[in-house]
Design a protein around this motif. Structure first.
Motif, short mmCIF file in Angstrom:
data_model
loop_
_atom_site.label_atom_id
_atom_site.label_comp_id
_atom_site.label_asym_id
_atom_site.label_seq_id
_atom_site.Cartn_x
_atom_site.Cartn_y
_atom_site.Cartn_z
N TYR A 277 -6.89 4.33 -0.12
CA TYR A 277 -8.16 4.22 0.60
C TYR A 277 -8.12 3.19 1.72
N ARG A 278 -6.98 2.56 1.93
CA ARG A 278 -6.78 1.75 3.13
C ARG A 278 -6.51 2.62 4.35
N GLU B 127 -10.40 -0.74 -6.16
CA GLU B 127 -9.13 -1.38 -5.83
C GLU B 127 -8.91 -2.62 -6.70
N GLN B 128 -9.98 -3.35 -6.99
CA GLN B 128 -9.86 -4.50 -7.88
C GLN B 128 -9.42 -4.07 -9.28
N ASN C 64 -5.69 -3.07 -9.15
CA ASN C 64 -4.86 -4.27 -9.02
C ASN C 64 -4.82 -5.06 -10.33
N LEU D 55 -11.81 -5.86 -0.50
CA LEU D 55 -11.46 -5.11 -1.70
C LEU D 55 -12.70 -4.45 -2.31
N ALA E 235 -4.18 2.19 -5.25
CA ALA E 235 -5.15 1.30 -4.60
C ALA E 235 -5.03 1.38 -3.09
N GLY E 236 -3.81 1.58 -2.57
CA GLY E 236 -3.60 1.55 -1.13
C GLY E 236 -4.08 2.78 -0.39
N TYR F 208 -13.26 8.60 -7.36
CA TYR F 208 -12.19 8.20 -6.45
C TYR F 208 -10.93 9.05 -6.63
N TYR G 80 0.79 -1.23 0.00
CA TYR G 80 0.00 0.00 0.00
C TYR G 80 0.82 1.28 0.00
#
Length: 279
Positions: free
Chosen positions: A100-101, A162-163, A166, A158, A97-98, A197, A16
């Protein structure tokens, strides 16, 4: 100026966080400008001072004793920061992708106003980073930052976006139609989701990935000519590459190429009289 990029060591964070970048200047009388070029990461900047955006879009760092923070999302044009005097900045660069973690804040192009740290992580975030800034050793700073990130990371399932990211990274898909077919969704859905996003469309994002790949080829293989770089970066021809550079850097590749320098194999900087850099 000192530039140091350190990749995270913890296996969870490696997915991430691309790296933690430290930017430091120690000459109180020095005036420096930095131009960051479009990249496929999202940066949380934490500074001893305050970054202020001018009406003309330029960003000026004012020296102040307090810590301030900002978010830099995906963008497609160069951004120039002007610094007068000493600089002590920490940039935590998240993968697309990371991001939003760690955040619920939308990843828009720039969020300069307000207290990003406290809004995202609570009132204890600023005192924690005051402790980080008190450490002179950059490796120690990075260890503290990793500890902090591991406390605030979200292990949620996920999400669709994010999918998609990735999938692009894993399969190397380069066209929106390929993504639409793979996920069995309309291109309009992909466009709406990307804009919500990240404030850029899926086509712009794929073009951005291609541009950054081209920058790395130019840095790592300086002996290659533009025709060869265009081939390796999957541009149709050299004129296509030149148009991409005009869009993303407002420079010709032949003028930018000799200036590119790698910082710790993670960050590309241009070493010029203006001290321009591109994290």
């Amino acid at each position: 100026m000192l530039f140091k990029a350190i990749k995270p060591h913890h296996p969870i964070l490696k997915k991430y966080v691309q790296y933690v970048l430290f930017n430091q200047g120690f000459e109180a009388t020095t005036q420096t400008s930095f131009t960051s070029y479009p990249n496929h990461n999202i940066c949380l900047g934490i500074i001893r001072g305050q970054l202020v955006q001018q009406p003309n879009g330029q960003k000026v760092l004012h020296q102040r004793p307090l810590i301030s923070s900002y978010l830099s999302g995906l963008y497609t044009k160069p951004n120039t920061h002007y610094v007068a005097g000493c600089l002590d900045e920490i940039c935590i660069d998240f993968t697309v992708a990371g991001y939003y973690r760690f955040f619920t804040l939308p990843a828009k192009q720039f969020v300069l106003d307000g207290d990003v740290l406290s809004e995202a992580f609570g009132a204890g975030a600023i005192p924690f980073f005051e402790t980080v800034f008190s450490q002179a050793d950059l490796s120690t700073r990075c260890q503290l930052i990793e500890y902090f990130l591991l406390q605030v990371i979200s292990e949620k399932p996920l999400e669709f976006m994010e999918q998609v990211i990735n999938c692009i990274d894993y399969y190397g898909l380069t066209r929106v139609a390929q993504l639409s077919q793979y996920f069995k969704c309309s291109e309009k859905k992909l466009y709406r989701t990307f804009r919500t996003y990240y404030d850029v469309g899926p086509k712009e994002y794929l073009q951005l990935l291609q541009f950054r790949q081209c920058l790395w080829y130019m840095s790592r293989h300086p002996h290659l000519n533009l025709d060869e770089i265009a081939f390796h970066a999957n541009y149709v021809d050299t004129s296509h590459l030149v148009r991409a550079f005009d869009h993303f850097t407002q420079q010709r590749p032949s003028s930018l190429k000799p200036q590119l320098v790698s910082v710790d194999g993670q960050v590309l900087i241009t070493n010029s009289d203006k001290n321009t850099y591109c994290p």
